[in-house]
Design a protein around this motif. Sequence first.
Motif, short mmCIF file in Angstrom:
data_model
loop_
_atom_site.label_atom_id
_atom_site.label_comp_id
_atom_site.label_asym_id
_atom_site.label_seq_id
_atom_site.Cartn_x
_atom_site.Cartn_y
_atom_site.Cartn_z
N THR A 115 8.52 12.84 -0.59
CA THR A 115 7.91 12.71 -1.91
C THR A 115 7.92 11.24 -2.29
O THR A 115 8.60 10.43 -1.68
N ASP A 116 7.12 10.90 -3.32
CA ASP A 116 7.01 9.49 -3.70
C ASP A 116 8.36 8.92 -4.09
O ASP A 116 9.10 9.54 -4.86
N ASN A 117 8.68 7.74 -3.58
CA ASN A 117 9.97 7.13 -3.85
C ASN A 117 9.92 5.63 -3.62
O ASN A 117 8.97 5.11 -3.01
N ASN B 244 0.83 -1.20 0.00
CA ASN B 244 0.00 0.00 0.00
C ASN B 244 0.87 1.26 0.00
O ASN B 244 1.73 1.44 0.87
N HIS B 245 0.63 2.12 -0.95
CA HIS B 245 1.41 3.34 -1.11
C HIS B 245 1.35 4.23 0.13
O HIS B 245 2.36 4.80 0.55
N LEU B 246 0.18 4.35 0.73
CA LEU B 246 0.02 5.25 1.88
C LEU B 246 0.79 4.72 3.08
O LEU B 246 1.46 5.48 3.79
N VAL C 150 0.26 14.20 2.96
CA VAL C 150 -0.28 15.29 2.15
C VAL C 150 0.48 15.36 0.84
O VAL C 150 1.68 15.66 0.83
N SER C 151 -0.21 15.09 -0.27
CA SER C 151 0.46 15.16 -1.57
C SER C 151 -0.54 15.58 -2.62
O SER C 151 -1.69 15.90 -2.33
N GLY C 152 -0.10 15.53 -3.88
CA GLY C 152 -0.98 15.87 -4.98
C GLY C 152 -2.05 14.81 -5.22
O GLY C 152 -3.05 15.07 -5.85
N GLY C 153 -1.80 13.61 -4.72
CA GLY C 153 -2.75 12.53 -4.95
C GLY C 153 -3.56 12.15 -3.73
O GLY C 153 -4.59 11.48 -3.85
N HIS C 154 -3.09 12.53 -2.55
CA HIS C 154 -3.81 12.11 -1.35
C HIS C 154 -3.61 13.06 -0.17
O HIS C 154 -2.67 13.85 -0.13
N THR C 155 -4.54 12.97 0.77
CA THR C 155 -4.50 13.78 2.00
C THR C 155 -5.18 12.94 3.07
O THR C 155 -6.38 12.74 3.02
N ALA D 108 3.30 2.82 2.94
CA ALA D 108 4.73 2.96 2.63
C ALA D 108 5.24 4.36 3.01
O ALA D 108 6.36 4.50 3.50
N HIS D 109 4.40 5.37 2.82
CA HIS D 109 4.79 6.73 3.25
C HIS D 109 5.11 6.75 4.74
O HIS D 109 5.93 7.54 5.20
N VAL D 110 4.40 5.93 5.51
CA VAL D 110 4.67 5.86 6.96
C VAL D 110 5.95 5.06 7.22
O VAL D 110 6.77 5.43 8.05
ZN LIG Z 1 2.38 9.53 -2.24
#
Ligand SMILES: [Zn+2]
Lengths: 256, 374
Positions: free
Chosen positions: B336-338, B129-131, B158-163, B133-135
């Motif tokens: 940022t996404d990585n 899950n992308h979200l 908080v990004s361009g695709g999700h909040t 993964a941000h964590v």
């Molecule tokens: Zn993202």
Amino acid sequence: MKNYHGGVILAIDSSAGASVAVLDQGRVLAQWRTSETTDHAEVLAAAVAETMRQAGVDGGGLGGVVVGVGPGPFTGLRVGLALAHALAEVWQVPLHGLCSLDSLAHRAVTQSPAGDPAGDSASDPAGDHLGGPVEAGVEFLAVSDARRREVYWARYRSRAAAGPDHAASAELVDGPHVSAASELPDLPAVGIGAGLYPEALKARSAMEASWLPDAVELGQIAQTPGPARLREPLPLYLRESDAKVPAQVRPRTAAS
Amino acid sequence: MTALSTLPTPRKSGQSLPQAPLVLGIETSCDETGIGIVRGTELLANTVSSSMEEHARFGGVIPEIAARAHLEAFVPTLRQALDTAGIQLKDVDAIAVTAGPGLAGALMVGLSAAKGLALAAGKPLYGVNHLVAHVGVGLLESSSPMTELPENTGALLVSGGHTEILRVVSLTSQVQLLGSTIDDAAGEAFDKTARLLGLGYPGGPAIAAAAAHGDPTAFRFPRGLTMPKFEGSAQAPGKHRHNWSFSGLKTAVARAVEQFESAGLEVPVHDIAASFQEAVVDVLTSKAVRAAREHGIHTLLLGGGVAANQRLRELLTERCAAAEIELRIPPVSLCTDNGAMVAALGAQLVAAGVEPSGMEIPADSSQPVQRISV
Ligand SMILES: [Zn+2]
């Protein structure tokens, strides 16, 4: 680039349906296909694994990977290409692209039904419905579905077999292009595009108007001696991304 | 599986799981082709190829352009990541890939490539899950590498695709969505407003730069979903207590611009940008900190591209301090996404003994946060 001479190759096409084949000097060791157009991302990798298993080869034993570069609907097409890029990169084997429409043209001149290991249409019960191989020197169209009331197409000329050990081949004369079916040259056509627009295109036979590009013929073309047909392994999109610059994006001249 | 304790992850007897698995992570959910490599919580490579410039003239991410760019960038990005980490693919313990949420066509490129790598190298595959993964990236902070997230960790993404605001009970088995935007993502609101103001793309840095010269109190723009009927109370929370909405704000900005234009006046771009930024940052931080407080969150992690916004960092720092919440902000390259964040989560999943994904897993453009791996 030269075509492949000998060795075992893996061929993948995801330009319409999806298909996988493992071939040894043009002989099919194992094959898989689906006419589904929307689940490539789910099924294709597993299909490659299973086809390789059935063929009894592993990546290290391959002489290369060839992949259909379309034209075809973008999302499905990219699934096959992304997979092929990753496989070839890990196995450290050459990766080449082939125009997916070449597959239809090859089938039209050889009339070998995809998957018939003998490459002999006489043994195929469906052979009755085929129009017979395209005669040498005759031009014809290979046509697939581009959606949005358009087709992907290319014009080919049949070439006689160079000798007893060789098969007939199809020489690309023009294309590939994307157009409305009504704008195509008035020539006999093979491929699903001919079946979709019968009022505009003259299908060679009902059977040939249902054909989808297939990995088997891409593999066979890649292993056919003669002029190379191999391309860069990048998609033939033929269409722009459709993105429009929104009206709001405009330079604001007012000072701030 | 239970929440992570402060002890090393328990192992099932007879099973040997790598303590610090070597994992390659692939991220292609939006416009960044990211490949990262981690060993446990140690960051070995974080290679990102962005198609951002190709989207600039459209003022937002064009999915088809992003998907095309992912395919072309994949192999070069992979090679560079392996080179940076000084490893070969045969060395890794697993391959992790973003399965969702994100742009479907973009996700499918990464997923198909990841399947190819896993198949060709004979490695287990984890669709993540992308979200979440941000964590997970919070574990990679070089200054204070952790082996686990602290208990009661929350995350504001908080990004361009999700909040979203999340509560992380266990990174590998239990993540809850406390609140999210009900319309535009915050980053999207920045992009659209920058477009309105003629400030260019991406909107975040453009707005921030213009705002630096403006008065944030010049306009009182709306804070979405803050009316009592939406928020309720801590005891009886309203439906949108922890949710955001940015579409009303966007409309208010458009109206303000129109008013100046139709009156033949110069549009006060700097003041509008500053007031807009203040409205976004104010409502983001106030709702996030309240959600954290009401759910017993003691550590809050900030993630997503908008984490680069200086005003957001400032106000969030201030408000977390007042609420006695420890705030962690990873370096921008990890916000940022990585791919490193995907690898970091993958490593946690491997170490926790979570089953790998099958070869048939789909891309799920709306994958819920509860589905940590597929
Ligand atoms: Zn993202």
